[in-house]
Design a protein around this motif. Structure first.
Motif, PDB file in Angstrom:
ATOM      1  N   GLY A 566       0.823  -1.202   0.000  1.00  0.00           N
ATOM      2  CA  GLY A 566       0.000   0.000   0.000  1.00  0.00           C
ATOM      3  C   GLY A 566       0.851   1.242   0.000  1.00  0.00           C
ATOM      4  O   GLY A 566       2.075   1.199   0.063  1.00  0.00           O
ATOM      5  N   VAL A 572       0.367   4.684  -4.958  1.00  0.00           N
ATOM      6  CA  VAL A 572      -0.284   3.429  -4.613  1.00  0.00           C
ATOM      7  C   VAL A 572       0.683   2.440  -3.977  1.00  0.00           C
ATOM      8  O   VAL A 572       0.263   1.559  -3.228  1.00  0.00           O
ATOM      9  CB  VAL A 572      -0.949   2.803  -5.860  1.00  0.00           C
ATOM     10  CG1 VAL A 572      -2.068   3.690  -6.380  1.00  0.00           C
ATOM     11  CG2 VAL A 572       0.067   2.563  -6.966  1.00  0.00           C
ATOM     12  N   CYS A 625       2.864  -6.209  -8.965  1.00  0.00           N
ATOM     13  CA  CYS A 625       2.226  -5.944  -7.681  1.00  0.00           C
ATOM     14  C   CYS A 625       2.448  -7.165  -6.785  1.00  0.00           C
ATOM     15  O   CYS A 625       2.386  -8.314  -7.259  1.00  0.00           O
ATOM     16  CB  CYS A 625       0.725  -5.700  -7.834  1.00  0.00           C
ATOM     17  SG  CYS A 625       0.299  -4.310  -8.894  1.00  0.00           S
ATOM     18  N   PRO A 641      -4.398  -8.792  -5.122  1.00  0.00           N
ATOM     19  CA  PRO A 641      -5.272  -7.616  -5.020  1.00  0.00           C
ATOM     20  C   PRO A 641      -4.889  -6.478  -5.953  1.00  0.00           C
ATOM     21  O   PRO A 641      -5.699  -5.603  -6.218  1.00  0.00           O
ATOM     22  CB  PRO A 641      -5.103  -7.189  -3.557  1.00  0.00           C
ATOM     23  CG  PRO A 641      -3.745  -7.686  -3.181  1.00  0.00           C
ATOM     24  CD  PRO A 641      -3.564  -8.979  -3.924  1.00  0.00           C
ATOM     25  N   CYS A 643      -1.717  -3.521  -7.055  1.00  0.00           N
ATOM     26  CA  CYS A 643      -0.907  -2.543  -6.306  1.00  0.00           C
ATOM     27  C   CYS A 643      -1.799  -1.565  -5.548  1.00  0.00           C
ATOM     28  O   CYS A 643      -2.705  -0.956  -6.125  1.00  0.00           O
ATOM     29  CB  CYS A 643       0.002  -1.770  -7.251  1.00  0.00           C
ATOM     30  SG  CYS A 643       1.246  -2.783  -8.078  1.00  0.00           S
ATOM     31  N   ASN A 645      -4.126  -1.871  -3.416  1.00  0.00           N
ATOM     32  CA  ASN A 645      -5.485  -2.229  -3.013  1.00  0.00           C
ATOM     33  C   ASN A 645      -5.488  -2.852  -1.628  1.00  0.00           C
ATOM     34  O   ASN A 645      -4.534  -3.528  -1.216  1.00  0.00           O
ATOM     35  CB  ASN A 645      -6.106  -3.194  -4.017  1.00  0.00           C
ATOM     36  CG  ASN A 645      -6.349  -2.531  -5.363  1.00  0.00           C
ATOM     37  OD1 ASN A 645      -6.546  -1.322  -5.439  1.00  0.00           O
ATOM     38  ND2 ASN A 645      -6.342  -3.338  -6.420  1.00  0.00           N
ATOM     39  N   GLN A 646      -6.583  -2.661  -0.915  1.00  0.00           N
ATOM     40  CA  GLN A 646      -6.725  -3.217   0.422  1.00  0.00           C
ATOM     41  C   GLN A 646      -7.063  -4.709   0.341  1.00  0.00           C
ATOM     42  O   GLN A 646      -7.492  -5.209  -0.720  1.00  0.00           O
ATOM     43  CB  GLN A 646      -7.826  -2.461   1.172  1.00  0.00           C
ATOM     44  CG  GLN A 646      -7.512  -0.977   1.353  1.00  0.00           C
ATOM     45  CD  GLN A 646      -6.203  -0.747   2.093  1.00  0.00           C
ATOM     46  OE1 GLN A 646      -5.825  -1.546   2.956  1.00  0.00           O
ATOM     47  NE2 GLN A 646      -5.496   0.334   1.753  1.00  0.00           N
ATOM     48  N   SER A 648      -8.784  -8.092   0.164  1.00  0.00           N
ATOM     49  CA  SER A 648     -10.124  -8.407  -0.313  1.00  0.00           C
ATOM     50  C   SER A 648     -10.866  -9.260   0.705  1.00  0.00           C
ATOM     51  O   SER A 648     -10.288  -9.853   1.621  1.00  0.00           O
ATOM     52  CB  SER A 648     -10.040  -9.153  -1.650  1.00  0.00           C
ATOM     53  OG  SER A 648      -9.283  -8.418  -2.579  1.00  0.00           O
ATOM     54  N   THR A 652     -13.178 -13.151  -2.590  1.00  0.00           N
ATOM     55  CA  THR A 652     -12.567 -12.588  -3.791  1.00  0.00           C
ATOM     56  C   THR A 652     -11.864 -13.688  -4.581  1.00  0.00           C
ATOM     57  O   THR A 652     -11.298 -14.620  -4.006  1.00  0.00           O
ATOM     58  CB  THR A 652     -11.551 -11.510  -3.385  1.00  0.00           C
ATOM     59  OG1 THR A 652     -12.242 -10.504  -2.676  1.00  0.00           O
ATOM     60  CG2 THR A 652     -10.869 -10.918  -4.602  1.00  0.00           C
TER      61      THR A 652
END
Length: 821
Positions: A566, A572, A625, A641, A643, A645-646, A648, A652
């Motif tokens: 993160g 990002v 990522c 997820p 690069c 991204n929180q 899931s 997912t």
């Protein structure tokens, strides 16, 4: 002719002994190339050095950039001097000799000191100004004779800073004259003057016999060469030379070179050779060269034809590349014009004569060659009103002459110019001997304004998604207030390691426009995160780089940093390590590294079984990522997820790495790339046997079959993937045994590890979780996160050498977390 200022430039500089060959051959005259713009520093506003009618004698620039000028006051003959420190425009004026001085010359020595020699009606004297000193030594009389007139002194600087002087002495009663020479050693002692001419022998008992304007030069070994113009009758004018090779103490009989209508000039070259120029009866400049005092003169070569009358014979200005430039003032067009020609050592030819100024250039011009090979020419010419003179300058640099520039004003001026080691120049001028009114001695210096950025466009982020090595991913630009000769842009990571260095050579532009393709110096894609950049540039004509600007650029879409999942609001992926937390409700959350050594909360995803074991992993599928692996039951899944991204929710989509066989492992950890193939690798330990296995990442985005590394590691209660601990680009492990000793295992790059090294004792006995979290301090070194049984969270910063610093508490209450990964 009147006194030429040209030879003083040779007197002012020491001979630079570099290996440059010069072959004066061929006489074809190529077409004059069109003038092109060559940027030079602007001239400062002229400063007044002295407010009474005076004649400028000489100016030099010392090794450290200090300028020294001398002039004589007309009515008294008192010798004045002025000095201007390096990087300053302020001059200080004082008296050097309170006697009636005829002529004076200066020579700058390699140690930064300056020697001055001057003549009067009955003696020649000398003084020295030490480097950094504000006062001259007491004058020393080199030679004296009440029955003779001393004039036409000339100086040369030899290897080691020795000084040689030559001058003429005319006997009042007979009118005859001869040339004499002496040398100044390093102890400040002048040798006994020696006669170096033999005009009386040529003239005989009843003849006149005179010498004019003797010149002296050192060769590369310390030998001496003298030239002079000799007249023994109204029809008998000769160019004469004499030599004293290094290691000898006496001067032989002078050598007659040829008939000539004007005095010859002599100069040393950077390679230690000596060059002689004269004008023959046909109005042609001829030049010869000799390798040294012990060698013979070459055959003469024609340098310029159709030289007007009267003409000054120019000093040969020889550059470090062997090119030779002549600059002179003549009346070839009916008005005084400044003309020049250059010998190209590469093709052995002289250029056609070129006119620098034909606007009625007055009196004498002056020219100097700088150590970098640039040639600076100074001359006076009438202003448009035809009543006053101004001083003008042009520079030869990079094979091109600048357009003439006005330096300052004056009336009937006499000019002197000197150049420093970086190609800048200092000009001093004043009235000529024909002026009947007072006018100031003036000075001006080439001065660049301090180089700085006046405008810039620097993108704060660079996106490397879809780029190749030929892409122009990042294109910053800067505009400067003056010309730049070269620039360097250095990109460094948070550890201070150079990622890429970009350079440019705009020549003389004011725009710096690098292009970066997002690759490192090895050709690899740059790692995501922030890079610092530093822009340095060399101002045109300076030679010294200065820092113009610094900043950061955020890289995204590049290679993912170890455990970076993160970033912040503007990026990002920030290149910092992150910690994955699982709570008792089945929610997971990235705790993001701040770069300050602590963590901050990120987004939350729910619905996960509390029995999972997560492994924050590297880029397994090549999307640049990081991914994370999750053991669910006996299966292993890969979640991607993307690069930044929180985490899931549990539902997912994922890729199943294997459906069975993973419950056997009590340790699953990611050390980094341990095979040097650019892919992430997994370490697993069997809970019952203690066997340790390596699962290599593959090009298909999965894991290879396991390879056993160790048979039994049950003595270790924790096995932790630590990332690269020593900066070799290979993943490493740490292991804590049951006695709380901490060991390090360096990856060898072939899928195995070196022998263990103990790095701590009685370490972490209260820790129930230890995670190699990556770099959370933004120093480029991988750190540890540990939780104790009380729920306190600690950071131990990596030192980049395979060990850790003292722990620092960064949080509490973490005993509520079901898992920290």
């Amino acid at each position: 002719m009147g006194r030429s200022a040209l030879p003083s430039r040779r007197r002012a500089a020491a001979t630079a002994l570099v290996t440059v060959s010069l072959a004066l051959a061929g006489s074809a005259l190529p077409a004059v190339p069109a003038a092109a713009a060559t940027v030079q520093p602007p001239w400062s506003s002229p400063a007044s050095l002295y407010g009474y009618k005076s004649e400028v004698q000489d100016v030099v620039i010392t090794r450290n950039g200090t300028a020294v000028a001398v002039w004589t006051q007309y009515t008294t003959g008192v010798l004045h001097w002025a000095t201007r420190p390096a990087n300053s425009e302020t001059w200080t004026t004082r008296v050097l000799a309170s006697e009636t001085v005829s002529e004076a010359r200066l020579a700058a020595r390699p140690d930064g000191s300056v020697a001055a020699v001057w003549t009067t009606t009955d003696h020649i004297a000398s003084a020295t100004l030490g480097a950094g000193q504000s006062a001259w030594s007491q004058p020393t009389v080199i030679a004296s004779d009440q029955s003779t007139d001393f004039d036409s002194p000339d100086l040369a600087v030899g290897p080691g800073g020795t000084i040689a002087a030559v001058w003429s002495q005319r006997v009042w009663r007979t009118g005859r004259s001869e040339a004499y020479a002496a040398t100044l050693d390093g102890e400040g002692t002048w040798s006994t003057p020696a006669q170096v001419s033999n005009a009386a022998a040529y003239a005989g008992v009843s003849g006149y016999g005179t010498v004019g304007h003797p010149q002296i030069a050192y060769d590369g070994q310390g030998g001496l060469v003298v030239s002079y113009w000799m007249s023994v009758s109204s029809q008998y004018y000769r160019v004469m030379t004499n030599t004293r090779p290094f290691g000898t103490d006496t001067w032989p009989t002078p050598q007659e070179i040829t008939a000539a209508t004007h005095v010859p000039t002599l100069a040393s070259a950077p390679d230690g050779s000596v060059h002689l120029v004269w004008q023959d009866a046909n109005g042609t400049f001829q030049i010869m060269r000799r390798a040294g005092a012990a060698s013979a003169w070459s055959q003469p070569q024609t340098a310029a034809t159709a030289v007007g009358e009267p003409a000054e014979v120019p000093e040969p200005l020889v550059g470090p590349d062997g090119d030779v430039t002549l600059v002179w003032t003549d009346r070839a067009t009916g008005a005084d014009a400044v003309r020049t020609t250059t010998f190209d050592s590469a093709d052995g030819t002289w250029s056609a004569s070129r006119t620098l100024s034909s606007a009625d250039a007055r009196y004498t011009s002056d020219a100097v060659i700088a150590p970098d090979g640039s040639v600076h020419v100074l001359w006076p010419e009438l202003d448009a009103d035809q009543q006053h003179e101004s001083v003008w300058e042009s520079t030869l640099a990079g094979g091109r002459w600048t357009s003439a520039r006005r330096v300052g004003g004056g009336r009937s001026v006499h000019v002197e110019i000197a150049a420093d080691a970086v190609g800048s120049a200092t000009a001093v001028w004043g009235p000529s001997s024909t002026v009947s009114y007072d006018t100031d001695v003036m000075a001006s210096t080439m001065v660049w304004p301090t180089l700085k950025v006046t405008d810039s466009t620097v993108p704060a982020r660079v996106f490397l998604n879809g780029t190749s090595s030929s892409s122009a991913a990042w294109k910053p630009s800067w505009t400067t207030n003056s010309a730049v000769a070269s620039w360097t842009l250095t990109l460094k990571d948070t550890a201070g390691r150079t990622v890429r260095t970009l350079t440019g050579d705009p020549g003389s532009a004011t725009t710096i426009a690098p292009v970066w393709n997002g690759r490192t110096s090895t050709g690899a894609v740059a790692v995501n995160g922030r890079l610092t950049w530093t822009l340095k540039a060399v101002q045109y004509g300076s030679g010294t780089p200065s820092t113009l600007a610094t900043g950061t650029v955020a890289v995204a879409g590049g290679s993912p940093a170890f455990r970076d999942f993160g970033g912040g609001a503007d990026i990002v992926s920030d290149g910092l390590g992150d910690l994955l937390q699982l709570d008792t409700s089945g929610r997971v959350q990235w705790l993001l590294g701040t770069g300050r050594g602590d963590l901050t909360g990120g987004g939350i995803g729910g619905g996960w079984p509390t029995s999972i074991k997560a492994v924050p992993f590297g880029d397994l599928n090549g999307d640049r990522c990081n991914d994370f692996l999750v053991r669910v039951g006996d299966a292993l899944r890969a979640y991607r997820p993307g690069c930044g991204n929180q985490p899931s929710a549990a539902g997912t989509p994922y890729k199943t790495v294997s459906t069975t066989g993973w419950k056997q492992y009590d340790a699953l950890t990611y050390p980094g790339d341990v095979t040097k193939d650019g892919r992430p690798d997994l370490i697993a330990r069997n809970s019952s046997t203690g066997a340790v296995y390596l699962y290599k990442g593959t090009s298909t985005g999965t894991l290879s079959a396991r390879v056993k590394l160790y048979a039994d590691w049950k003595t270790y209660k924790k096995v932790v993937g630590a990332g690269d601990l020593n900066g070799d680009g290979i993943g490493d492990l740490i292991a804590q045994d049951t006695s709380d000793n901490l060991y390090r295992y360096y990856g060898k790059g072939n899928g195995t590890f070196a022998g263990r090294v103990k790095i701590a004792s009685r370490w972490g006995g209260s820790y129930n979780v230890v995670v190699g979290v990556g770099d959370i301090t933004a120093d480029g070194k991988n750190d540890l996160i540990a939780r104790d049984t009380a729920g306190n969270l600690y950071r131990q910063s990596g030192d980049g050498k395979g060990a850790y610093g003292t722990r620092v508490k960064i949080g509490s209450g973490f005993n509520r977390a079901k898992g920290l990964f």
